[in-house]
Scaffold this motif. Structure first.
Motif, PDB file in Angstrom:
ATOM      1  N   GLN A  24       0.831  -1.206   0.000  1.00  0.00           N
ATOM      2  CA  GLN A  24       0.000   0.000   0.000  1.00  0.00           C
ATOM      3  C   GLN A  24       0.864   1.254   0.000  1.00  0.00           C
ATOM      4  OE1 GLN A  24      -2.568  -0.486   3.375  1.00  0.00           O
ATOM      5  NE2 GLN A  24      -4.034  -1.735   2.249  1.00  0.00           N
ATOM      6  N   TRP A  25       1.895   1.273  -0.852  1.00  0.00           N
ATOM      7  CA  TRP A  25       2.689   2.481  -0.998  1.00  0.00           C
ATOM      8  C   TRP A  25       1.971   3.500  -1.878  1.00  0.00           C
ATOM      9  CZ3 TRP A  25       8.300   3.253   0.024  1.00  0.00           C
ATOM     10  CH2 TRP A  25       8.761   2.387   1.032  1.00  0.00           C
ATOM     11  N   ARG A  26       1.233   3.011  -2.851  1.00  0.00           N
ATOM     12  CA  ARG A  26       0.387   3.876  -3.655  1.00  0.00           C
ATOM     13  C   ARG A  26      -0.876   3.115  -4.007  1.00  0.00           C
ATOM     14  NH1 ARG A  26       3.104   4.187  -9.758  1.00  0.00           N
ATOM     15  NH2 ARG A  26       2.788   1.977 -10.286  1.00  0.00           N
ATOM     16  N   GLU A  27      -1.945   3.830  -4.253  1.00  0.00           N
ATOM     17  CA  GLU A  27      -3.218   3.203  -4.604  1.00  0.00           C
ATOM     18  C   GLU A  27      -3.938   4.069  -5.614  1.00  0.00           C
ATOM     19  OE1 GLU A  27      -5.388   2.853  -0.992  1.00  0.00           O
ATOM     20  OE2 GLU A  27      -5.698   5.020  -0.762  1.00  0.00           O
ATOM     21  N   GLY A  28      -4.827   3.424  -6.350  1.00  0.00           N
ATOM     22  CA  GLY A  28      -5.581   4.147  -7.361  1.00  0.00           C
ATOM     23  C   GLY A  28      -6.893   3.444  -7.666  1.00  0.00           C
ATOM     24  N   GLN A  29      -7.764   4.157  -8.354  1.00  0.00           N
ATOM     25  CA  GLN A  29      -9.073   3.640  -8.730  1.00  0.00           C
ATOM     26  C   GLN A  29      -9.220   3.706 -10.237  1.00  0.00           C
ATOM     27  OE1 GLN A  29     -12.011   5.927  -6.640  1.00  0.00           O
ATOM     28  NE2 GLN A  29     -11.488   5.078  -4.637  1.00  0.00           N
ATOM     29  N   ALA A  30      -9.938   2.718 -10.780  1.00  0.00           N
ATOM     30  CA  ALA A  30     -10.191   2.675 -12.220  1.00  0.00           C
ATOM     31  C   ALA A  30     -11.590   2.132 -12.456  1.00  0.00           C
ATOM     32  CB  ALA A  30      -9.157   1.808 -12.928  1.00  0.00           C
ATOM     33  N   ARG A  31     -12.324   2.766 -13.331  1.00  0.00           N
ATOM     34  CA  ARG A  31     -13.670   2.301 -13.692  1.00  0.00           C
ATOM     35  C   ARG A  31     -13.581   1.457 -14.954  1.00  0.00           C
ATOM     36  NH1 ARG A  31     -17.569   4.480 -10.668  1.00  0.00           N
ATOM     37  NH2 ARG A  31     -17.028   6.337  -9.431  1.00  0.00           N
ATOM     38  N   LEU A  32     -14.171   0.299 -14.881  1.00  0.00           N
ATOM     39  CA  LEU A  32     -14.130  -0.653 -15.987  1.00  0.00           C
ATOM     40  C   LEU A  32     -15.554  -0.994 -16.396  1.00  0.00           C
ATOM     41  CD1 LEU A  32     -12.326  -2.445 -17.792  1.00  0.00           C
ATOM     42  CD2 LEU A  32     -12.568  -4.241 -16.066  1.00  0.00           C
ATOM     43  N   GLY A  33     -15.904  -0.718 -17.666  1.00  0.00           N
ATOM     44  CA  GLY A  33     -17.241  -1.015 -18.164  1.00  0.00           C
ATOM     45  C   GLY A  33     -17.343  -2.434 -18.689  1.00  0.00           C
ATOM     46  N   SER A  74     -26.855  -5.090 -21.052  1.00  0.00           N
ATOM     47  CA  SER A  74     -26.705  -3.871 -20.255  1.00  0.00           C
ATOM     48  C   SER A  74     -25.232  -3.664 -19.907  1.00  0.00           C
ATOM     49  CB  SER A  74     -27.538  -3.955 -18.970  1.00  0.00           C
ATOM     50  OG  SER A  74     -27.113  -5.054 -18.176  1.00  0.00           O
ATOM     51  N   VAL A  75     -24.877  -2.429 -19.703  1.00  0.00           N
ATOM     52  CA  VAL A  75     -23.495  -2.069 -19.385  1.00  0.00           C
ATOM     53  C   VAL A  75     -23.379  -1.826 -17.888  1.00  0.00           C
ATOM     54  CG1 VAL A  75     -21.623  -0.438 -19.807  1.00  0.00           C
ATOM     55  CG2 VAL A  75     -23.176  -1.072 -21.676  1.00  0.00           C
ATOM     56  N   GLU A  76     -22.484  -2.555 -17.260  1.00  0.00           N
ATOM     57  CA  GLU A  76     -22.228  -2.383 -15.836  1.00  0.00           C
ATOM     58  C   GLU A  76     -20.826  -1.806 -15.639  1.00  0.00           C
ATOM     59  OE1 GLU A  76     -22.756  -6.036 -13.826  1.00  0.00           O
ATOM     60  OE2 GLU A  76     -24.889  -6.236 -14.333  1.00  0.00           O
ATOM     61  N   THR A  77     -20.716  -0.930 -14.656  1.00  0.00           N
ATOM     62  CA  THR A  77     -19.443  -0.291 -14.357  1.00  0.00           C
ATOM     63  C   THR A  77     -18.905  -0.823 -13.042  1.00  0.00           C
ATOM     64  OG1 THR A  77     -20.122   1.729 -15.508  1.00  0.00           O
ATOM     65  CG2 THR A  77     -18.262   1.900 -13.989  1.00  0.00           C
ATOM     66  N   LEU A  78     -17.696  -1.343 -13.091  1.00  0.00           N
ATOM     67  CA  LEU A  78     -17.030  -1.838 -11.893  1.00  0.00           C
ATOM     68  C   LEU A  78     -15.921  -0.876 -11.493  1.00  0.00           C
ATOM     69  CD1 LEU A  78     -16.642  -5.658 -12.706  1.00  0.00           C
ATOM     70  CD2 LEU A  78     -18.410  -4.552 -11.319  1.00  0.00           C
ATOM     71  N   LEU A  79     -15.814  -0.642 -10.194  1.00  0.00           N
ATOM     72  CA  LEU A  79     -14.758   0.213  -9.675  1.00  0.00           C
ATOM     73  C   LEU A  79     -13.641  -0.673  -9.122  1.00  0.00           C
ATOM     74  CD1 LEU A  79     -13.758   3.047  -9.090  1.00  0.00           C
ATOM     75  CD2 LEU A  79     -14.909   2.935  -6.864  1.00  0.00           C
ATOM     76  N   LEU A  80     -12.482  -0.634  -9.764  1.00  0.00           N
ATOM     77  CA  LEU A  80     -11.345  -1.452  -9.374  1.00  0.00           C
ATOM     78  C   LEU A  80     -10.393  -0.632  -8.517  1.00  0.00           C
ATOM     79  CD1 LEU A  80     -10.592  -3.200 -12.780  1.00  0.00           C
ATOM     80  CD2 LEU A  80     -12.063  -3.997 -10.924  1.00  0.00           C
TER      81      LEU A  80
END
Length: 220
Positions: A29-38, A44-50
């Motif tokens: 956990q030196w760095r972290e980030g978020q990415a949205r993946l459709g 239907s289109v679902e969005t996941l938050l990674l």
């Protein structure tokens, strides 16, 4: 003779700093980030938050609001980045120096005897201070280049080749490392400060020596 307060302070702060720096070194956990993946499912289109997190030796990926989490040893451009390798080497050297310094400090303090070995304790304090400075350097290098670590080319910005919209920020392990490094510097400095012999012991010994001939002359 009581153990000087500076030595007690050093022998307490140095192990605490070692534990915190070691915890920071092994956690991803030196760095972290978020990415949205459709994702497309049943029309239907679902969005996941990674949630992505990186450490010095391990990386993890987790889907938000789920127990799906996968960790793996660091690899690819991130592992080969010279700044990451520099941070790894500095942290490992820091842990070794701090452990050696604590052993020397424990031998030098010698709470079970009357006189501490101030030279040995000061040598241990010097190693602990050096360990703290090395870990601070590693943390500074990593934090300064946090968004550019592992990038193939500078023109790509901070985006990852797998997650195009990944935004990175400092994570909890960095704060553990900063706190532990500061405790190492404080603890080592306290052990070095204890190298100076207190003046009151010299004065008391001189007074005791001066009282002996005075009493002898009075009897005469």
């Amino acid at each position: 003779m009581h153990t000087p307060a500076s030595m007690v302070m050093g022998i307490v702060f140095a192990p605490l700093g070692l534990v915190l720096v070691f915890t920071a070194a092994i956690t991803p956990q030196w760095r972290e980030g978020q990415a949205r993946l459709g994702m497309t499912a049943s029309g239907s289109v679902e969005t996941l938050l990674l949630l992505r997190s990186d450490g010095l030796w391990e990386s993890c990926l987790q889907v938000e609001h789920s127990e799906l989490k996968q960790c793996w040893p660091v690899g690819g451009p991130y592992q080969r980045d010279p700044r990451v390798r520099l941070a790894q080497g500095l942290v490992l050297t820091s842990l070794f120096l701090c452990g050696t310094g604590i052993v020397l400090a424990c031998i030098g303090v010698r709470c079970w005897t009357d006189l501490p070995l101030r030279g040995v304790a000061a040598t241990g304090g010097l190693l602990v201070v050096m360990a703290g400075l090395l870990s601070l350097t590693a943390l500074g290098v990593y934090t300064h280049n946090l968004g550019r670590l592992g990038m193939v080319s500078p023109s790509q910005g901070i985006n990852n080749h797998r997650f195009p919209h990944l935004s990175l920020r400092p994570a909890g392990s960095l704060y553990f490392g900063w706190l532990g490094s500061c405790l190492q510097v404080l603890g080592g400095s306290a052990l070095l400060f204890g190298f100076k012999r207190p003046r009151y012991s010299l004065r008391s010994s001189r007074l005791k020596r001066a009282q002996v001939p005075t009493a002898f002359n009075c009897d005469m």
